[in-house]
Motif scaffolding. Structure first.
Motif, PDB file in Angstrom:
ATOM      1  N   UNK A  81     -26.501  22.726 -56.841  1.00  0.00           N
ATOM      2  CA  UNK A  81     -27.184  23.743 -56.033  1.00  0.00           C
ATOM      3  C   UNK A  81     -28.694  23.680 -56.234  1.00  0.00           C
ATOM      4  N   UNK A  82     -29.114  23.496 -57.477  1.00  0.00           N
ATOM      5  CA  UNK A  82     -30.548  23.388 -57.765  1.00  0.00           C
ATOM      6  C   UNK A  82     -31.131  22.144 -57.092  1.00  0.00           C
ATOM      7  N   UNK A  83     -30.400  21.022 -57.174  1.00  0.00           N
ATOM      8  CA  UNK A  83     -30.863  19.794 -56.531  1.00  0.00           C
ATOM      9  C   UNK A  83     -30.962  19.964 -55.012  1.00  0.00           C
ATOM     10  N   UNK A  84     -30.013  20.700 -54.425  1.00  0.00           N
ATOM     11  CA  UNK A  84     -30.032  20.938 -52.974  1.00  0.00           C
ATOM     12  C   UNK A  84     -31.244  21.772 -52.575  1.00  0.00           C
ATOM     13  N   UNK A  85     -31.547  22.814 -53.364  1.00  0.00           N
ATOM     14  CA  UNK A  85     -32.714  23.655 -53.068  1.00  0.00           C
ATOM     15  C   UNK A  85     -34.001  22.840 -53.158  1.00  0.00           C
ATOM     16  N   UNK A  86     -34.087  22.006 -54.199  1.00  0.00           N
ATOM     17  CA  UNK A  86     -35.272  21.148 -54.350  1.00  0.00           C
ATOM     18  C   UNK A  86     -35.392  20.189 -53.173  1.00  0.00           C
ATOM     19  N   UNK A 300     -25.260  20.306 -40.766  1.00  0.00           N
ATOM     20  CA  UNK A 300     -25.620  19.832 -42.106  1.00  0.00           C
ATOM     21  C   UNK A 300     -25.116  18.407 -42.314  1.00  0.00           C
ATOM     22  N   UNK A 301     -23.889  18.151 -41.907  1.00  0.00           N
ATOM     23  CA  UNK A 301     -23.326  16.802 -42.020  1.00  0.00           C
ATOM     24  C   UNK A 301     -24.115  15.813 -41.158  1.00  0.00           C
ATOM     25  N   UNK A 302     -24.388  16.198 -39.914  1.00  0.00           N
ATOM     26  CA  UNK A 302     -25.103  15.300 -39.013  1.00  0.00           C
ATOM     27  C   UNK A 302     -26.487  14.941 -39.541  1.00  0.00           C
ATOM     28  N   UNK A 303     -27.237  15.957 -39.950  1.00  0.00           N
ATOM     29  CA  UNK A 303     -28.607  15.715 -40.420  1.00  0.00           C
ATOM     30  C   UNK A 303     -28.615  14.889 -41.704  1.00  0.00           C
ATOM     31  N   UNK A 304     -27.667  15.132 -42.582  1.00  0.00           N
ATOM     32  CA  UNK A 304     -27.670  14.458 -43.883  1.00  0.00           C
ATOM     33  C   UNK A 304     -27.168  13.026 -43.799  1.00  0.00           C
ATOM     34  N   UNK A 305     -26.149  12.770 -42.985  1.00  0.00           N
ATOM     35  CA  UNK A 305     -25.477  11.470 -43.032  1.00  0.00           C
ATOM     36  C   UNK A 305     -25.595  10.653 -41.742  1.00  0.00           C
ATOM     37  N   UNK A 306     -26.061  11.256 -40.657  1.00  0.00           N
ATOM     38  CA  UNK A 306     -26.176  10.497 -39.411  1.00  0.00           C
ATOM     39  C   UNK A 306     -27.615  10.327 -38.953  1.00  0.00           C
ATOM     40  N   UNK A 307     -28.439  11.344 -39.145  1.00  0.00           N
ATOM     41  CA  UNK A 307     -29.801  11.319 -38.619  1.00  0.00           C
ATOM     42  C   UNK A 307     -30.859  11.026 -39.684  1.00  0.00           C
ATOM     43  N   UNK A 308     -30.426  10.685 -40.884  1.00  0.00           N
ATOM     44  CA  UNK A 308     -31.347  10.350 -41.981  1.00  0.00           C
ATOM     45  C   UNK A 308     -32.376  11.466 -42.213  1.00  0.00           C
ATOM     46  N   UNK A 309     -31.885  12.689 -42.256  1.00  0.00           N
ATOM     47  CA  UNK A 309     -32.748  13.842 -42.514  1.00  0.00           C
ATOM     48  C   UNK A 309     -32.134  14.699 -43.622  1.00  0.00           C
ATOM     49  N   UNK A 317     -27.763  23.628 -45.731  1.00  0.00           N
ATOM     50  CA  UNK A 317     -26.795  23.976 -46.778  1.00  0.00           C
ATOM     51  C   UNK A 317     -27.250  25.218 -47.543  1.00  0.00           C
ATOM     52  N   UNK A 318     -28.538  25.315 -47.815  1.00  0.00           N
ATOM     53  CA  UNK A 318     -29.074  26.501 -48.492  1.00  0.00           C
ATOM     54  C   UNK A 318     -28.897  27.737 -47.619  1.00  0.00           C
ATOM     55  N   UNK A 319     -29.137  27.592 -46.328  1.00  0.00           N
ATOM     56  CA  UNK A 319     -28.939  28.709 -45.404  1.00  0.00           C
ATOM     57  C   UNK A 319     -27.485  29.176 -45.426  1.00  0.00           C
TER      58      UNK A 319
END
Length: 339
Positions: A81-86, A300-309, A317-319
């Motif tokens: 969770x801390x890593x995600x916030x960072x 969240x899945x799309x941005x993280x694993x498909x759109x390189x964001x 994910x934080x939201x």
């Protein structure tokens, strides 16, 4: 979580190939090490707990038994969770530095605003519709003939995975032109009644409502089961006293049944609400988030694993985590009031 715990160990305890566990043999070795590590920690906890006696010792024993769980939660939940916030406070692509751009984009980009609107629609409609249907069903079949069979019918969708339910309902919504033979159940009914067939999964915002129907279909069984048990737990003397006072029908429901099952209603609403906030499988299976049907978890899945964001994905994910907190807090407060 096992991988997180193993990777958190000091460098040098495990060989590098085992840490990677890319081969089948490496995965079995990693699993065997995890089992041995668990046994060693459990044995150590039991040994240390046996050294403390008396009332003060019981407090120490309780802390020792809770310590492994606290450690696993810290490594498997708090640390990620801390890593995600960072990560969310970096740039869209995860570049180094501090920035709030991901959160600004989340509330300004039209596509992401549609995602937030869809998520809000899911959270408003699914818990209340599923709970209302489950409650109505529980009241109608209470102490009726064939009650067990009737309960099994509405509970069956709970035994189906979200992906399986999505595939089933995708066939139900299947579209073909009106003049062609229909394989979709819903369009088949429309054609039989003389109406034009509809593209239920393509036309917004109708497609989002059709996806919501699937979630309601699944969760209504859960709501019915919990609320039916709560209704049966109402003392018979309260019901009899109300009937002697001339209370019946809707007044019985409003003044007797509803107040008696209030805590169960809160649990059902909050549980379904949390599950709805995290909905992913249905959207992914039926539309993949296209045609303005995406929700926060899918985006969240799309941005993280498909759109390189990954930065924007982490912000989503934080939201999601922030949105869950009020529901969980309210549930805890209500449970403490009932205690």
């Amino acid at each position: 979580m096992v991988s997180s715990v193993v990777q958190a160990l000091p460098v040098g305890i495990l060989p590098e190939p085992l840490l990677r566990a890319e081969s089948t043999g490496g995965k079995f070795l990693l699993m065997a090490f995890a089992v041995l590590l668990f046994a060693a920690i459990f044995g150590l906890v039991l040994f240390l707990a046996s050294l403390f006696k008396g009332r003060e010792g019981e407090k120490v024993q309780g802390f020792l038994f809770a310590l492994p769980a606290i450690f696993l939660l810290a490594v498997g939940l708090l640390y990620p969770a801390i890593l995600t916030i960072i990560q969310s406070l970096r740039g869209r692509s995860g570049e180094a530095g501090f920035s709030l751009d991901n959160y600004v984009q989340m509330f300004t980009q039209p596509e992401l605003l549609t995602v937030l609107r869809n998520t809000a629609l899911w959270v408003v409609l699914v818990p209340f519709l599923a709970t209302a249907i489950g409650l109505l069903y529980a009241i109608l079949i209470d102490r009726a003939r064939g009650e067990a069979f009737a309960k099994a019918l509405i509970f069956l969708p709970m035994a189906i995975s979200m992906v399986g339910a999505g595939i089933i309902w995708k066939f139900v919504y299947q579209y073909k032109q009106t003049e062609r033979p229909q394989i979709g159940l819903l369009n088949g009914v429309l054609k039989a009644l003389g109406f034009e067939t509809q593209q239920f999964l393509l036309d917004a915002p109708l497609n989002t409502l059709m996806l919501i129907v699937v979630m309601v279909w699944i969760q209504a069984g859960f709501a019915m089961t919990v609320l039916s048990a709560a209704i049966k737990a109402i003392p018979d003397d309260i019901i009899e006293a109300a009937r002697l006072d001339g209370v019946s029908g809707f007044r019985m429901f409003r003044f007797i049944t509803l107040p008696s099952i209030r805590s169960a209603l809160v649990v059902v609403l909050t549980t379904i609400g949390i599950g709805t906030l995290k909905v992913f499988d249905i959207v992914r299976t039926m539309t993949a988030g296209q045609f303005d049907t995406s929700v926060v978890a899918n985006e969240f899945y799309n941005q993280s694993f498909r759109y390189n964001a990954p930065g924007l994905g982490a912000a989503l994910a934080v939201l999601l985590f922030i949105l869950v907190i009020p529901i969980v807090t309210y549930n805890i407060v209500q449970m403490r009031k009932e205690a």
